[in-house]
Design an enzyme around this catalytic site. Structure first.
Site, PDB file in Angstrom:
ATOM      1  N   ASP A 162      36.352  -4.589  28.419  1.00  0.00           N
ATOM      2  CA  ASP A 162      36.123  -3.921  29.695  1.00  0.00           C
ATOM      3  C   ASP A 162      37.010  -2.681  29.814  1.00  0.00           C
ATOM      4  OD1 ASP A 162      34.514  -6.027  30.100  1.00  0.00           O
ATOM      5  OD2 ASP A 162      35.574  -6.839  31.856  1.00  0.00           O
ATOM      6  N   LYS A 198      12.513 -20.223  36.041  1.00  0.00           N
ATOM      7  CA  LYS A 198      12.388 -19.835  37.446  1.00  0.00           C
ATOM      8  C   LYS A 198      13.799 -19.576  37.953  1.00  0.00           C
ATOM      9  CE  LYS A 198       9.925 -20.434  41.677  1.00  0.00           C
ATOM     10  NZ  LYS A 198      11.006 -19.920  42.518  1.00  0.00           N
ATOM     11  N   CYS A 229      48.633 -41.707  52.153  1.00  0.00           N
ATOM     12  CA  CYS A 229      49.075 -42.921  52.815  1.00  0.00           C
ATOM     13  C   CYS A 229      50.438 -43.261  52.243  1.00  0.00           C
ATOM     14  CB  CYS A 229      48.088 -44.054  52.528  1.00  0.00           C
ATOM     15  SG  CYS A 229      48.817 -45.687  52.732  1.00  0.00           S
TER      16      CYS A 229
HETATM   17  S1  IVH Z   1       6.419 -14.459  38.916  1.00  0.00           S
HETATM   18  C1  IVH Z   1       2.616 -13.604  41.052  1.00  0.00           C
HETATM   19  N1  IVH Z   1       8.343 -15.409  37.429  1.00  0.00           N
HETATM   20  O1  IVH Z   1       9.745 -17.145  42.468  1.00  0.00           O
HETATM   21  C2  IVH Z   1       3.847 -14.237  40.525  1.00  0.00           C
HETATM   22  N2  IVH Z   1       8.627 -15.420  39.784  1.00  0.00           N
HETATM   23  O2  IVH Z   1       7.512 -18.196  44.231  1.00  0.00           O
HETATM   24  C3  IVH Z   1       5.054 -13.613  41.074  1.00  0.00           C
HETATM   25  N3  IVH Z   1      10.801 -16.306  40.519  1.00  0.00           N
HETATM   26  O3  IVH Z   1       9.346 -14.460  44.647  1.00  0.00           O
HETATM   27  C4  IVH Z   1       6.317 -14.202  40.636  1.00  0.00           C
HETATM   28  N4  IVH Z   1      11.594 -16.710  38.500  1.00  0.00           N
HETATM   29  O4  IVH Z   1      11.532 -14.588  43.369  1.00  0.00           O
HETATM   30  C5  IVH Z   1       7.910 -15.157  38.684  1.00  0.00           C
HETATM   31  N5  IVH Z   1      10.012 -16.176  35.966  1.00  0.00           N
HETATM   32  C6  IVH Z   1       9.575 -15.935  37.223  1.00  0.00           C
HETATM   33  C7  IVH Z   1      10.359 -16.212  38.354  1.00  0.00           C
HETATM   34  C8  IVH Z   1       9.845 -15.952  39.635  1.00  0.00           C
HETATM   35  C9  IVH Z   1      11.842 -16.741  39.805  1.00  0.00           C
HETATM   36  C10 IVH Z   1      10.739 -16.271  41.992  1.00  0.00           C
HETATM   37  C11 IVH Z   1      10.431 -14.915  42.582  1.00  0.00           C
HETATM   38  C12 IVH Z   1       9.203 -15.089  43.431  1.00  0.00           C
HETATM   39  C13 IVH Z   1       9.134 -16.570  43.600  1.00  0.00           C
HETATM   40  C14 IVH Z   1       7.690 -16.972  43.643  1.00  0.00           C
END
Ligand code: IVH
Length: 694
Positions: free
Chosen positions: A44, A127, A438
């Site tokens: 850094d 996700k 205690c």
């Molecule tokens: S695709 C039409 N891919 O999940 C599809 N969403 O419920 C649009 N999210 O608002 C989303 N990981 O914030 C997609 N690999 C991923 C994701 C993802 C997180 C979130 C995103 C979105 C929500 C959808």
């Protein structure tokens, strides 16, 4: 990197151009390596020094600084409010699935929808638990960024997004499309979240409940200087508007292309086939979820081919071609019905929230720890509050934060009781300590007795199989036992009389107790449950002192000579043995037959001394001669009474006499106590070295 980049004197115009261009390029490469490729190239400090160089050079012609220079991430005055941005293509959400059947049904719908006879190819990814963002690049340069908002209209957060180093201000490559709208997730890594909360704490500011809230809070700052101080990350996973070129043929190709443009794309992605492939991906990610540096709440499946995606289309606000397969939630909302305190084995008082039962992390949670009094105050959690409860993996459930909007008018703050709820002794909290205790000790307080006994029999201590917490509770509550020594006096009948105990399991407990008698000195010391003496310290004590009597007799000064023991630990050991009841306990346990065979408590892994003959002479600093002999024999060596040519080593202590002289005469290796211990532990090669340096 050529050194003239660092030179402080002002260059000619030609040099100036060369240097700023090279520095900008270098800084972009370093950011890419760090944030996108996950392979940092420099420290850094080095990055900062190059950055300063560039800033200095750019001062010469401020008007010539391009907007995508690495120095242009923060700028301008704080905004009054965020401007609204309309998404040309709406930002939709995903349908969720939870069970295997949901996934099988999804795959079937897709297959039917495409009238496909073969397994569908899916792009699988994570996700991310952050917030969705849309980035607009025109001719390769970042010109705008907007939050998802309600999907149709979001907020313009361009100034803040520009401070996110993981997001390139300019795309790589020579042929950027005229317009590219990259969609993805902004998030905060767990370690950056921890650091941020530490800083918040130090500054007396409110902490964030989780990385997602921290990321959202950081992105929605009106002053981008604040956002710049928070390390945000980004992963690209979707596309909006694209002008000036054709769409890639598949989602996986889109992500590969993104990667080549210098956009961060998560590497935990794959292309799989059919429902079976989806479930395999889900399970694989589930197994390593905890090791990921960021939080995810599931995985996402997308039909890979874009033409197939189009064919499937959308239902209301979500695509038919995609599905989020969620993990069981690790956080849930519930209400605090009361705050009680629990008493631990050292008397430590832990406030525990009694909750309206809630399903979280795959189990129903009714209690969650609040750690200690200060923590309750800091988080300002009151009885009646609606709270976020978290249970990740096998970790004890904890209360993360309360929801201010839901605080009822009659919410009641927690008050530390003055007396132990178990034994009635006063609860005291020393000034320098975070923990209230205690003051009854195990003699008065049955909770401490139970805790101490649970620790004593635990796997890493005396390892008594089959003596569970509930059994210990019964034994203590019915006054069958008081101390650990009483365990070894238990008869079959008194055990078999307890609830849920048959003669067979009673006999198993007796056998396990018998078996536990043969142990190591380190385990024995650890099992005593001396405050601050964990396994590692217990091992050091055993190694250093070699036998229990020496530990009992050790002065504070002697304890401080042990590796890793500081004043607090030394004091704790001294005060433990100042209590004659504890000394009596040690003696009773030894009298009950607890013993350690490996001579003086030194952990012996192998018969390292096989074939070696030792002679002991003089007084060793900590071990008795018997202990030393026992240790040598346990390691396979022999101990003889007189020195001859056959003697391998003479171990000499203080006031060694004629045997030492004879050894010197015959040129036999001479060891002191430490060298002997080293020899026992690692075998003769090392010891020859030790002896040679004497
Ligand atoms: S695709 C039409 N891919 O999940 C599809 N969403 O419920 C649009 N999210 O608002 C989303 N990981 O914030 C997609 N690999 C991923 C994701 C993802 C997180 C979130 C995103 C979105 C929500 C959808």
């Amino acid at each position: 990197m050529s050194s003239d980049l660092f030179s402080a004197d002002l260059p000619s115009d030609e040099d100036w151009v060369k240097r700023v261009v090279a520095l900008r390029q270098k800084l972009r490469e370093l950011s890419l390596a760090y944030y996108v490729l996950d392979k940092p190239m420099v420290s850094d400090a080095e990055y900062d020094s190059l950055y300063k160089q560039l800033e200095l050079l750019e001062e010469k012609y401020p008007d010539l600084i391009p907007v995508d220079s690495p120095t242009q991430r923060v700028g301008g005055a704080p905004a009054e409010q965020f401007q609204q941005v309309r998404h040309v293509i709406p930002m939709l959400s995903l349908n969720n699935g939870f069970k295997d059947e949901d996934i099988i049904a999804f795959d079937k719908r897709v297959k039917d929808g495409l009238s496909s006879l073969t397994e569908i190819a899916y792009a699988t990814e994570l996700k991310f638990d952050g917030l969705a963002i849309s980035l607009r690049y025109e001719d390769g340069v970042l010109v705008g960024a907007a939050t998802r908002g309600d999907g149709t209209t979001g907020e313009n957060v361009t100034a803040n997004i520009r401070t996110v180093r993981a997001i390139p201000l300019r795309l790589h490559g020579d042929n950027p499309p005229q317009v590219l709208e990259v969609r993805g997730e902004v998030l905060m890594y767990k370690n950056d979240f921890a650091k941020l909360n530490q800083r918040q704490r130090d500054a007396g500011l409110k902490e964030f409940a989780n990385p997602r809230n921290a990321a959202a809070g950081s992105l929605r700052q009106l002053d981008s200087k604040i956002t710049a101080q928070r390390t945000l990350r980004f992963f690209a996973y979707g596309i909006g508007v694209l002008e000036g070129m054709d769409m890639p043929a598949s989602h996986s190709a889109l992500l590969d292309w993104y990667s080549s443009l210098g956009l961060p794309v998560c590497k935990e992605r794959a292309v799989v086939h059919g429902a079976e492939g989806l479930l395999k991906f889900y399970n694989g990610i589930g197994a390593k979820r905890g090791e990921l540096p960021y939080e995810i709440d599931g995985v996402v499946y997308k039909v890979d081919r874009l033409d197939q995606q189009q064919q499937l289309g959308f239902v209301s606000r979500a695509p038919r071609f995609a599905l989020a397969h969620k993990f069981p939630a690790q956080e849930a909302l519930t209400v605090v019905q009361g705050i009680e305190v629990q008493v631990g084995r050292t008397g430590a008082i832990t406030p525990v929230a009694r909750l309206v039962p809630v399903f979280v992390g795959g189990v129903t949670v009714t209690n969650a720890t609040l750690h200690n009094e200060d923590e309750v105050r800091r988080k300002d959690i009151q009885i009646g509050d609606t709270v976020i409860v978290r249970r990740a993996g096998d970790v004890i459930p904890e209360v993360v934060a309360y929801v201010p909007e839901s605080r009822p008018a009659d919410a009641k703050p927690f008050e530390m009781p003055k007396e132990c709820p178990v034994c009635g002794s006063p609860i005291v909290r020393l000034e320098e300590e975070a923990i209230a205790r205690c003051s009854g000790g195990w003699v008065k307080c049955s909770a401490q007795r139970k805790g101490g006994l649970q620790h004593f029999v635990s796997r890493r201590a005396m390892d008594v199989d089959g003596l569970g917490d509930q059994l210990i509770d019964q034994l203590v509550d019915k006054n069958v036992i008081t101390t650990a020594a009483d365990l070894y006096r238990l008869g079959l009948t008194s055990l078999a009389e307890l609830d849920r105990m048959a003669e067979k399991s009673a006999q198993n407990v007796i056998d396990a107790l018998e078996k536990s008698k043969s142990t190591t000195l380190a385990r024995f010391i650890y099992s005593l449950g001396i405050r601050h003496v964990g396994e590692a310290t217990a091992k050091e004590l055993a190694r250093h002192f070699g036998n229990m009597d020496a530990v009992l007799a050790a002065t504070e000064e002697q304890l401080l000579e042990v590796a890793d023991i500081g004043p607090v630990v030394a004091r704790s050991i001294i005060s433990f043995f100042e209590d004659s009841l504890n000394v009596e306990l040690v003696n009773q346990l030894r009298a009950a037959g607890i013993h350690w065979t490996e001579g003086a408590g030194v952990e012996i892994q192998a018969k390292t001394l096989a074939g070696k003959i030792f002679v002991l002479t003089g007084t060793l600093p900590t071990m008795s001669r018997d202990d030393a002999a026992q240790m040598i024999e346990a390691a396979g060596g022999k101990v003889s009474g007189s020195v001859s040519k056959k003697t391998s080593y003479v171990v000499a202590g203080a006031e060694a006499g004629s045997k030492l002289a004879k050894a010197e005469e015959l040129g036999i290796a001479i060891l002191d106590e430490d060298a002997l211990v080293a020899l026992v532990q690692s075998g003769p090669q090392d010891a020859a070295d030790v002896a040679a340096t004497e």
